[in-house]
Design a protein around this motif. Structure first.
Motif, PDB file in Angstrom:
ATOM      1  N   VAL A 168     -36.560-143.116  17.946  1.00  0.00           N
ATOM      2  CA  VAL A 168     -35.279-143.797  18.124  1.00  0.00           C
ATOM      3  C   VAL A 168     -35.440-144.962  19.106  1.00  0.00           C
ATOM      4  N   ILE A 169     -36.232-144.729  20.151  1.00  0.00           N
ATOM      5  CA  ILE A 169     -36.513-145.808  21.106  1.00  0.00           C
ATOM      6  C   ILE A 169     -37.285-146.926  20.406  1.00  0.00           C
ATOM      7  N   ALA A 170     -38.233-146.532  19.554  1.00  0.00           N
ATOM      8  CA  ALA A 170     -39.007-147.519  18.799  1.00  0.00           C
ATOM      9  C   ALA A 170     -38.099-148.340  17.887  1.00  0.00           C
ATOM     10  N   SER A 171     -37.109-147.676  17.290  1.00  0.00           N
ATOM     11  CA  SER A 171     -36.169-148.371  16.417  1.00  0.00           C
ATOM     12  C   SER A 171     -35.420-149.454  17.189  1.00  0.00           C
ATOM     13  N   ALA A 172     -34.963-149.115  18.389  1.00  0.00           N
ATOM     14  CA  ALA A 172     -34.239-150.088  19.219  1.00  0.00           C
ATOM     15  C   ALA A 172     -35.124-151.285  19.542  1.00  0.00           C
ATOM     16  N   ALA A 173     -36.396-151.004  19.845  1.00  0.00           N
ATOM     17  CA  ALA A 173     -37.323-152.077  20.208  1.00  0.00           C
ATOM     18  C   ALA A 173     -37.597-153.003  19.023  1.00  0.00           C
ATOM     19  N   VAL A 174     -37.833-152.413  17.854  1.00  0.00           N
ATOM     20  CA  VAL A 174     -38.181-153.219  16.678  1.00  0.00           C
ATOM     21  C   VAL A 174     -36.978-154.018  16.175  1.00  0.00           C
ATOM     22  N   VAL A 175     -35.794-153.392  16.194  1.00  0.00           N
ATOM     23  CA  VAL A 175     -34.580-154.106  15.773  1.00  0.00           C
ATOM     24  C   VAL A 175     -34.306-155.270  16.723  1.00  0.00           C
ATOM     25  N   ALA A 176     -34.614-155.083  17.999  1.00  0.00           N
ATOM     26  CA  ALA A 176     -34.426-156.156  18.987  1.00  0.00           C
ATOM     27  C   ALA A 176     -35.298-157.366  18.657  1.00  0.00           C
ATOM     28  N   LEU A 177     -36.404-157.117  17.954  1.00  0.00           N
ATOM     29  CA  LEU A 177     -37.295-158.202  17.539  1.00  0.00           C
ATOM     30  C   LEU A 177     -36.814-158.877  16.256  1.00  0.00           C
ATOM     31  N   GLY A 178     -35.721-158.362  15.679  1.00  0.00           N
ATOM     32  CA  GLY A 178     -35.153-158.986  14.493  1.00  0.00           C
ATOM     33  C   GLY A 178     -35.457-158.294  13.179  1.00  0.00           C
ATOM     34  N   LEU A 179     -36.142-157.151  13.216  1.00  0.00           N
ATOM     35  CA  LEU A 179     -36.483-156.420  11.993  1.00  0.00           C
ATOM     36  C   LEU A 179     -35.461-155.305  11.773  1.00  0.00           C
ATOM     37  N   ASP A 180     -34.290-155.671  11.229  1.00  0.00           N
ATOM     38  CA  ASP A 180     -33.197-154.708  11.069  1.00  0.00           C
ATOM     39  C   ASP A 180     -33.562-153.549  10.144  1.00  0.00           C
ATOM     40  N   ILE A 181     -34.392-153.828   9.126  1.00  0.00           N
ATOM     41  CA  ILE A 181     -34.741-152.790   8.151  1.00  0.00           C
ATOM     42  C   ILE A 181     -35.565-151.678   8.784  1.00  0.00           C
ATOM     43  N   ALA A 182     -36.089-151.939   9.981  1.00  0.00           N
ATOM     44  CA  ALA A 182     -36.905-150.915  10.661  1.00  0.00           C
ATOM     45  C   ALA A 182     -36.093-149.664  10.960  1.00  0.00           C
ATOM     46  N   ASP A 183     -34.788-149.803  11.199  1.00  0.00           N
ATOM     47  CA  ASP A 183     -33.959-148.647  11.572  1.00  0.00           C
ATOM     48  C   ASP A 183     -33.925-147.590  10.465  1.00  0.00           C
ATOM     49  N   PRO A 184     -33.530-147.945   9.215  1.00  0.00           N
ATOM     50  CA  PRO A 184     -33.562-146.918   8.163  1.00  0.00           C
ATOM     51  C   PRO A 184     -34.973-146.469   7.815  1.00  0.00           C
ATOM     52  N   LEU A 185     -35.962-147.352   7.942  1.00  0.00           N
ATOM     53  CA  LEU A 185     -37.344-146.956   7.661  1.00  0.00           C
ATOM     54  C   LEU A 185     -37.820-145.908   8.677  1.00  0.00           C
ATOM     55  N   ILE A 186     -37.463-146.105   9.924  1.00  0.00           N
ATOM     56  CA  ILE A 186     -37.802-145.120  10.946  1.00  0.00           C
ATOM     57  C   ILE A 186     -37.034-143.825  10.688  1.00  0.00           C
ATOM     58  N   GLY A 187     -35.789-143.959  10.203  1.00  0.00           N
ATOM     59  CA  GLY A 187     -35.025-142.768   9.817  1.00  0.00           C
ATOM     60  C   GLY A 187     -35.737-141.980   8.737  1.00  0.00           C
ATOM     61  N   LEU A 188     -36.326-142.679   7.762  1.00  0.00           N
ATOM     62  CA  LEU A 188     -37.110-141.999   6.720  1.00  0.00           C
ATOM     63  C   LEU A 188     -38.350-141.353   7.312  1.00  0.00           C
ATOM     64  N   GLY A 189     -38.984-142.056   8.243  1.00  0.00           N
ATOM     65  CA  GLY A 189     -40.166-141.496   8.901  1.00  0.00           C
ATOM     66  C   GLY A 189     -39.824-140.218   9.641  1.00  0.00           C
ATOM     67  N   ILE A 190     -38.678-140.211  10.327  1.00  0.00           N
ATOM     68  CA  ILE A 190     -38.223-139.011  11.024  1.00  0.00           C
ATOM     69  C   ILE A 190     -38.010-137.874  10.022  1.00  0.00           C
ATOM     70  N   THR A 191     -37.462-138.213   8.850  1.00  0.00           N
ATOM     71  CA  THR A 191     -37.232-137.206   7.809  1.00  0.00           C
ATOM     72  C   THR A 191     -38.541-136.552   7.387  1.00  0.00           C
TER      73      THR A 191
END
Length: 215
Positions: A168-191
């Protein structure tokens, strides 16, 4: 004292059986309080951020906290059979949370929406990590001391969840860099990680069941 021994001699050694029951209830109750508090705090932060990675994590944390209920009942009953059933419930709860998290991640991929308040999102991940790590130590130590495969499985589950919360922390960091799609992709990774935890926990509970029958 092992699960089988405590159960098979419960009539002759009532004091030991009661001590084991109380120790198990204490461990389960304490971990429930820690995880429940973390999940509630994460819920408030999800409302603010809208992060699907955080949603996956908090769904799982609520499911993890809920597994304390059948485990607590099993220890209160001082029943090895009830502990085995509770262990299976733990595995089922983990699997269901994986399905819910996976669905939400896929839905967000189809309907993109970038999370907001990224600092709060990172803080929520840190809270999830701390809550799970503490709960894992409580459950694992008690499970080993009481020879409870169900409690050991739940401890391993919480420990793995601690690392999942770091995503979740990684998601915040990557989205801050402008990669919005990282959030659901990380959600899939968590799954995917949760599904692996499901399998590992199932093997632990089954091994404990085989050990019980061997005695």
């Amino acid at each position: 004292m092992g699960v089988a021994t405590a159960h098979s001699h419960s009539h002759g050694l009532v004091d030991d059986s009661i001590k084991r029951s109380r120790a198990g209830l204490r461990a389960v109750g304490l971990s429930l309080a820690v995880l429940g508090g973390a999940a509630l705090a994460q819920t408030a932060m999800f409302v603010a951020t809208g992060s699907v990675a955080l949603l996956a994590d908090l769904i799982h944390n609520f499911g993890d906290a809920a597994t304390a209920i059948p485990l607590g009942v099993a220890f209160a009953l001082r029943s090895a059979k009830a502990e085995r059933v509770a262990g299976l419930f733990v595995v089922l709860a983990i699997f269901v949370s994986a399905c819910v998290a996976g669905y939400e991640a896929i839905h967000r991929l189809i309907n993109p929406h970038a999370p907001e308040h990224l600092l709060a999102l990172a803080l929520a991940g840190a809270l999830g990590f701390a809550g799970n790590w503490i709960a894992a130590r409580i459950r694992t130590r008690a499970g080993q001391r009481l020879d409870s495969p169900a409690l050991v499985a739940d401890g391993a589950h919480a420990r793995a969840d601690a690392y999942v919360s770091l995503a979740v922390i990684a998601s915040a960091a990557v989205v801050a860099l402008g990669l919005d799609i990282a959030d659901p992709l990380i959600g899939l990774g968590i799954t995917i990680v949760i599904l692996r935890i499901t399998w590992d926990s199932w093997r632990t509970v089954r091994a404990g069941d085989a050990h019980e029958h061997a005695h």
